[in-house]
Each structure stands twice: as structure tokens, then as C-alpha cells.
Design a protein around this motif. Structure first.
Motif, PDB file in Angstrom:
ATOM      1  N   CYS A 140       0.832  -1.214   0.000  1.00  0.00           N
ATOM      2  CA  CYS A 140       0.000   0.000   0.000  1.00  0.00           C
ATOM      3  C   CYS A 140       0.865   1.261   0.000  1.00  0.00           C
ATOM      4  N   ASP A 142       1.082   4.127  -3.057  1.00  0.00           N
ATOM      5  CA  ASP A 142       1.035   5.579  -2.876  1.00  0.00           C
ATOM      6  C   ASP A 142       2.257   6.242  -3.527  1.00  0.00           C
ATOM      7  N   VAL A 151      -3.026   4.354  -8.555  1.00  0.00           N
ATOM      8  CA  VAL A 151      -4.282   4.619  -7.838  1.00  0.00           C
ATOM      9  C   VAL A 151      -5.379   3.585  -8.089  1.00  0.00           C
TER      10      VAL A 151
END
Ligand code: UT7
Length: 326
Positions: A92, A96, A101
Motif C-alpha cells: 500500500c 502511494d 491509484v
């Protein structure tokens, strides 16, 4: 639906730790390390560099080579035993950092075989049509969990990351198979005793008894490694109707030169068909195969339409293989 490797990437810390420097830290010698393992130096993460740092850089390079934009990625599967945090997943954090996305991101734990397990999971998503493009990453900062006073382990490990972009494809250049295996009856021969629920990092005993460091019965692991890597390789060859002589390049997990040579010998793969780089990086656990794959790719060692066998073994025990028609 076939699955192809569209791009590879890798990232390594700039800081090098040589065997000569290790001689000053523990009672060891360049001669012992070289003859017993084949390792000459390893890369060490600097302050401010984490598992996510290398993972994101390797991922970015693989995306660049594939000509794929971060937002096109459907999944990020990151294998590691040294995540930035116990949670959230390092995947995760990398999502980022990359701006991927639209990806679902998760970590996968299969120790040194994590990258092969990641390929295997990604392959299923792609073949079933559940995804079009997947970033598979192996990234580690093992030097953060080794005891720098223990010569049995601290000479072995290094940091870094490797990545591939896998995509659904109709072509022949594809991932032909993946095979994964586990044998949990040996889980305590290679593990990190502390930081999980049995010996929490919040318990002072965990620190006092040095439970946060890698613990390994090296000799036992060695014997199992050779047998298991042979088994996983034979499974890959047989399921594709191939012979060892059909393999143009064998890229094994880079733990120990003697394990690699013994595996190749048992399989009947000639030494000139082996790709190794552990003399430069040591054992980088789940990062070792994708780093080697990226180096072989960028050096032009892998010829189009040649058969490539990847094989790994590690803690769990977890082991596996992947066969690729490049
Ligand atoms: O990545 C996942 C899988 N991991 C592996 O596949 C690692 C598998 N194991 C190995 O690669 C090898 O077992 C090691 C490299 C870890 C060790 O090699 P070995 O030939 O199995 O050595 P050993 O553990 O049997 O130790 C032999 C001797 C011992 O001394 P004594 O008891 O015979 O006096 C050790 O204390 O070598 C000694 N030793 C060292 N000496 C100098 C162990 N480490 C060192 C060192 N420098 N760094």
C-alpha cells in the motif's frame, strides 16, 4: 489467456559492505565467507532507506521498461519478510509512492520464495481475466533484522528489490508455469522468533533474548534447500515436457553458491547456464530472483524465445519454480 513479462526493474542501496569490512565486525574471514557461501560483498540500506524505498524504485523501472503507466496497474503484489511496518502492507505504501491509484495492493509472505509465490498468484488473476496488468515485487531490508554480532548469519544477507510487470497476452512469450510448495514441519529451522504475536516487540524479553534477529540452522536448511530446489525444478520441466538441456538460463534463489552449484549439478544444467550475482549482493531473500532476472535481462543475457527456469527455497519451508518462454 497467456501471461508475459512486459518489464523488469531492480534497486539496490548504494552502500557496500565487503567481507574485509565484516572481518572488523565479527570473527570471520574473507576466505571463509567466499569458500562457504560465494559472497564477496552485500548492499546495506542507509538511514532513511526502507523496504518501500527499493520496492518503489524497482517497480518504477519495471513500469518504465514495460511502457505501462502506474494507473494501469490492477494489482501490486509485494513479497517481503521485512516490511516497513507490520501493518499496513508495504504494498500500500508503494502504491502511494508510485501513484498506482487503481491497484489493489497487498503483501505476501513466503520468505525467500515470496517472489515465485507472487508470480503464481499474479498468474492466476491474469489467466482468469480478473486483471490485465500486475506489478510483482520482491523487496527486503534483511540487514535490519540480523544480529551484527552473530557471524553465523550477519555475513549472509543483503538489501534490495526486484520487480516485474506481468500482463495478459495472446503471444507465445509467456510465463509457462508456476509451481509452489510448502513444508511447515520445518518452520523453526529458519525464522524470526520475535516481533509477532508469540514474542511481541512490546515485551522486553523479546529484546533481552535477541528474539528480533534471523535464526537459522544453516546446515539443515542447506540440505533441504538442494533437495527442494531440485524437486521444484523437475516439476517445472516435467509439466512442460522439457529436459534440463532445454533450459537456456537457470536463475536460482541466491543464498549460497554451493547450494546453487549442487542444485544445477543434480538437475544436469551446465554451469554456463547459471545466472548468479550473490557475490555482489549476498542473500536478499525474496528480492534475489527478481534482481537477478532484471540484471540478466538488462545485460542481454536472456535471448528471445529461450527457456528460463526460476527456482527458490526458503523459510517455511516454502519453495517453488517458474518456467518462462522469454
Ligand atoms: O535463503 C533461504 C535459505 N537459506 C539458505 O539456504 C542458507 C543455507 N545454509 C548455508 O548456506 C550454510 O549452512 C551456511 C553458509 C549458513 C554455513 O555454512 P556451513 O558450511 O553449513 O557451516 P557450518 O554452519 O557447519 O559451520 C562450520 C563452522 C562452524 O565452526 P565449528 O563449529 O566447526 O568450529 C561455525 O562456527 O564455521 C563456523 N562459522 C564461521 N566461521 C567464520 C560459521 N560462520 C562463520 C563465519 N566465519 N562467518
Amino acid at each position: 489467456m497467456n501471461v508475459r513479462i512486459a518489464g523488469t526493474g531492480s534497486a539496490l542501496p548504494g552502500k557496500i559492505l565487503t567481507n574485509a569490512e565484516l572481518e572488523k565486525l565479527v570473527d570471520t574471514s574473507d576466505e571463509w565467507i567466499t569458500t562457504r557461501t560465494g559472497i564477496k560483498e552485500r548492499r546495506i540500506a542507509a538511514e532513511g532507506e526502507y523496504t518501500s524505498t527499493f520496492a518503489a524504485e524497482a517497480g518504477r523501472k519495471a513500469l518504465e521498461m514495460a511502457g505501462v503507466k502506474p494507473e494501469e496497474i490492477d494489482f501490486i503484489i509485494l513479497s517481503t519478510v521485512t516490511p516497513d511496518f507490520p501493518f499496513p502492507s508495504t504494498a500500500c505504501i508503494v502504491q502511494d509512492m508510485l501513484g498506482a491509484v487503481n491497484a489493489t495492493a497487498f503483501d505476501l509472505s513466503a520468505a525467500c520464495s515470496g517472489f515465485i509465490f507472487g508470480l503464481s498468484v499474479a498468474e492466476k488473476y491474469l489467466r482468469s481475466g480478473s486483471a490485465q496488468k500486475i506489478l510483482v515485487i520482491g523487496s527486503e531490508t534483511l540487514t535490519r533484522i540480523v544480529d551484527w554480532n552473530d557471524r553465523n548469519t550477519c555475513v549472509l544477507f543483503g538489501d534490495g528489490a526486484g520487480a516485474v510487470v506481468l500482463e495478459a497476452s495472446d503471444g507465445d512469450h509467456s510465463l509457462l508455469s508456476t509451481h509452489t510448495f510448502s513444508n511447515g514441519s520445518y518452520w523453526n529451522l529458519l525464522y524470526q522468533p520475535g516481533s509477532g504475536s508469540r514474542n511481541p516487540a512490546t515485551n522486553s524479553r523479546t529484546i533481552d533474548e535477541k528474539l528480533l534477529y534471523v535464526t537459522m540452522e544453516g546446515n539443515e536448511v542447506f540440505k533441504h534447500a538442494v533437495r527442494a530446489m531440485e524437486e521444484a525444478s523437475v516439476k517445472a520441466l516435467e509439466s512442460n515436457g522439457l529436459l534440463p538441456s532445454d533450459i537456456a538460463l537457470l536463475i536460482p534463489h541466491q543464498a549460497n553458491r554451493r547450494i546453487i552449484d549442487a542444485t544445477a549439478k543434480r538437475l544436469g544444467v551446465a554451469p554456463d547456464r547459471l545466472f548468479t550475482n550473490l557475490h555482489c549482493y549476498g542473500n536478499t531473500s525474496s528480492a534475489s530472483i527478481p534482481i537477478a532476472l532484471d540484471e540478466a535481462n538488462r545485460q542481454g543475457v536472456i535471448k528471445p524465445d529461450s527457456k528460463l527456469l526460476l527456482v527458490a527455497f526458503g523459510g517455511g519451508f516454502a519453495y517453488g519454480s517458474a518456467l518462462i518462454n522469454w
